[in-house]
Design an enzyme around this catalytic site. Sequence first.
Site, PDB file in Angstrom:
ATOM      1  N   ARG A  12      -7.993 -15.917   8.043  1.00 31.00           N
ATOM      2  CA  ARG A  12      -6.632 -16.443   8.113  1.00 31.00           C
ATOM      3  C   ARG A  12      -6.650 -17.914   8.538  1.00 31.00           C
ATOM      4  NH1 ARG A  12      -5.257 -10.851   9.281  1.00 31.00           N
ATOM      5  NH2 ARG A  12      -5.936 -10.976  11.451  1.00 31.00           N
TER       6      ARG A  12
ATOM      7  N   PHE B  11      -0.463  -8.248  -1.544  1.00 28.46           N
ATOM      8  CA  PHE B  11      -0.764  -7.189  -0.584  1.00 28.46           C
ATOM      9  C   PHE B  11      -0.615  -7.777   0.835  1.00 28.46           C
ATOM     10  CE2 PHE B  11      -3.455  -6.901  -4.374  1.00 28.46           C
ATOM     11  CZ  PHE B  11      -3.077  -5.673  -4.888  1.00 28.46           C
TER      12      PHE B  11
ATOM     13  N   ASP C 211       4.393  -7.260  -1.199  1.00 27.77           N
ATOM     14  CA  ASP C 211       3.864  -5.993  -0.693  1.00 27.77           C
ATOM     15  C   ASP C 211       4.789  -4.878  -1.134  1.00 27.77           C
ATOM     16  OD1 ASP C 211       1.612  -5.275   1.589  1.00 27.77           O
ATOM     17  OD2 ASP C 211       3.206  -3.789   1.498  1.00 27.77           O
ATOM     18  N   SER C 212       4.224  -3.682  -1.297  1.00 23.31           N
ATOM     19  CA  SER C 212       5.035  -2.549  -1.739  1.00 23.31           C
ATOM     20  C   SER C 212       5.869  -1.940  -0.612  1.00 23.31           C
ATOM     21  CB  SER C 212       4.132  -1.465  -2.349  1.00 23.31           C
ATOM     22  OG  SER C 212       3.182  -1.029  -1.390  1.00 23.31           O
TER      23      SER C 212
ATOM     24  N   ALA D 199       1.856  -5.208  -6.767  1.00 20.88           N
ATOM     25  CA  ALA D 199       1.243  -6.509  -7.031  1.00 20.88           C
ATOM     26  C   ALA D 199       0.970  -6.727  -8.519  1.00 20.88           C
ATOM     27  CB  ALA D 199      -0.048  -6.648  -6.228  1.00 20.88           C
TER      28      ALA D 199
ATOM     29  N   ASP E  19      -5.696  -9.747  -1.087  1.00 17.81           N
ATOM     30  CA  ASP E  19      -6.406  -8.906  -0.108  1.00 17.81           C
ATOM     31  C   ASP E  19      -5.934  -7.459  -0.230  1.00 17.81           C
ATOM     32  OD1 ASP E  19      -7.929  -8.033   2.036  1.00 17.81           O
ATOM     33  OD2 ASP E  19      -6.462  -8.682   3.535  1.00 17.81           O
TER      34      ASP E  19
ATOM     35  N   CYS F  50     -12.357  -5.047   0.954  1.00 10.39           N
ATOM     36  CA  CYS F  50     -12.782  -4.343   2.165  1.00 10.39           C
ATOM     37  C   CYS F  50     -13.508  -3.045   1.823  1.00 10.39           C
ATOM     38  CB  CYS F  50     -11.581  -4.049   3.067  1.00 10.39           C
ATOM     39  SG  CYS F  50     -10.325  -2.997   2.306  1.00 10.39           S
TER      40      CYS F  50
END
Length: 414
Positions: A232, A249, A271-272, A301, A321, A361
């Site tokens: 970040r 995201f 974002d959802s 997205a 991300d 990730c």
Amino acid sequence: MRVHLTATAAAAVRRGHPWVYRDGVAGAAGRAASALGRGARAHRAVAAAAVSAASGEVIELAAEGAPFLGRGLWDADSPIAVRVFQRTQAPALDERAMAERLERAFALRDGWFAGRDTTAYRMCNGEGDRVPSLVIDRYDRVAVVRLDGGLLAPWIERLLPHLARALGARGVRSIGLRAPAGGGDAEGKKLAHLHGPPLPERVVVRELGVAMEVDLARGQKTGAFLDQRDNRARVRALAAGRRRALNLFSYAGGFSVAAALGGAGRVTSVDSASAAHATAQRTFRENGVDPAAHEFVTADAFDFLEKARARGDRYDLIVSDPPSFAPSERAKPRALGAYRRLHTAVARVLEPGGVLCAASCSSHISMEDFLGTLDDATLERDDLRVRALHGQPEDHPTLPAWWEGRYLKFVVLE
């Protein structure tokens, strides 16, 4: 109980890998079971199922020619049958030994985050701190314990007095537990109170000087993705002079706030989950940034990118991300396809001269695998190059033999 391992599993333990999968168990009580006409894989599955141990029971590991390989804890419900804690015969594996491991993990970090510039960080990284399955994240005066699997659940009550003393000496007043019910992963489980004053639902922490609201009650993982802290900060540095930034995201908006504070003219967060945007907007205000000057979109997205391209929207800084696309090795081919589709769509709305920060990730996706989803053919352009490769920060240590611990990939292309 003593468990006999296959040659492959024994070799991994000797190298320092902290996991023994079920197909690495050859038999119990020091006896390697006979094949009984079965195939080797079926035989090993039967051997693991025959081990009559409860989750959390101490297991001694042995193999042919090695009467003692180490000690670990049995997990009756996980594909990982044993988490390895010790490779030496002394001392015994008990709460004192675990408490000493935890104290070493805490002490290692004592000098890393001096002052009030950063008040949220990982104090114990499970296997990476040689306390397998136990994660402890600090959010100022609150610590959240997360268990991976059910093997340490029987130990928590015995470890709590030490945790309260050791964490209390470092300014932590309240301890919460995000634990799985009946085994499995702790993800999404309710935060239970363990010690100290009642746990707040939300807390504002500082991360390299930036304020960040953390939803302890409903947030993912322990509340926030602390492993992206350094990344970040990198986005904040990259945002200077950028006209339009896009954070896909976006969750609680950590990268969005970083871009705004770094100087991006307008940041779009996608974002959802609409609730995540509310957290992000409060974080914007905590940092003196008016969220009304930026955009928060509740959408998938992939759908957003398709519509943005159709509108002719372009961004000169994009952060992608996503959640893990590969929860297992079996899912890896499908995950790589998903990353390629995502990165193709992202590149189509990236301005010439723009910066793309792409993250993964998924531990089953290596850095080389991930870079393969960012090549010229996938991005449909030849004007980008890899500027930097990053992973998780120092408070998320790993082990040389534990490749799964090096899960985070953060690629900067420009």
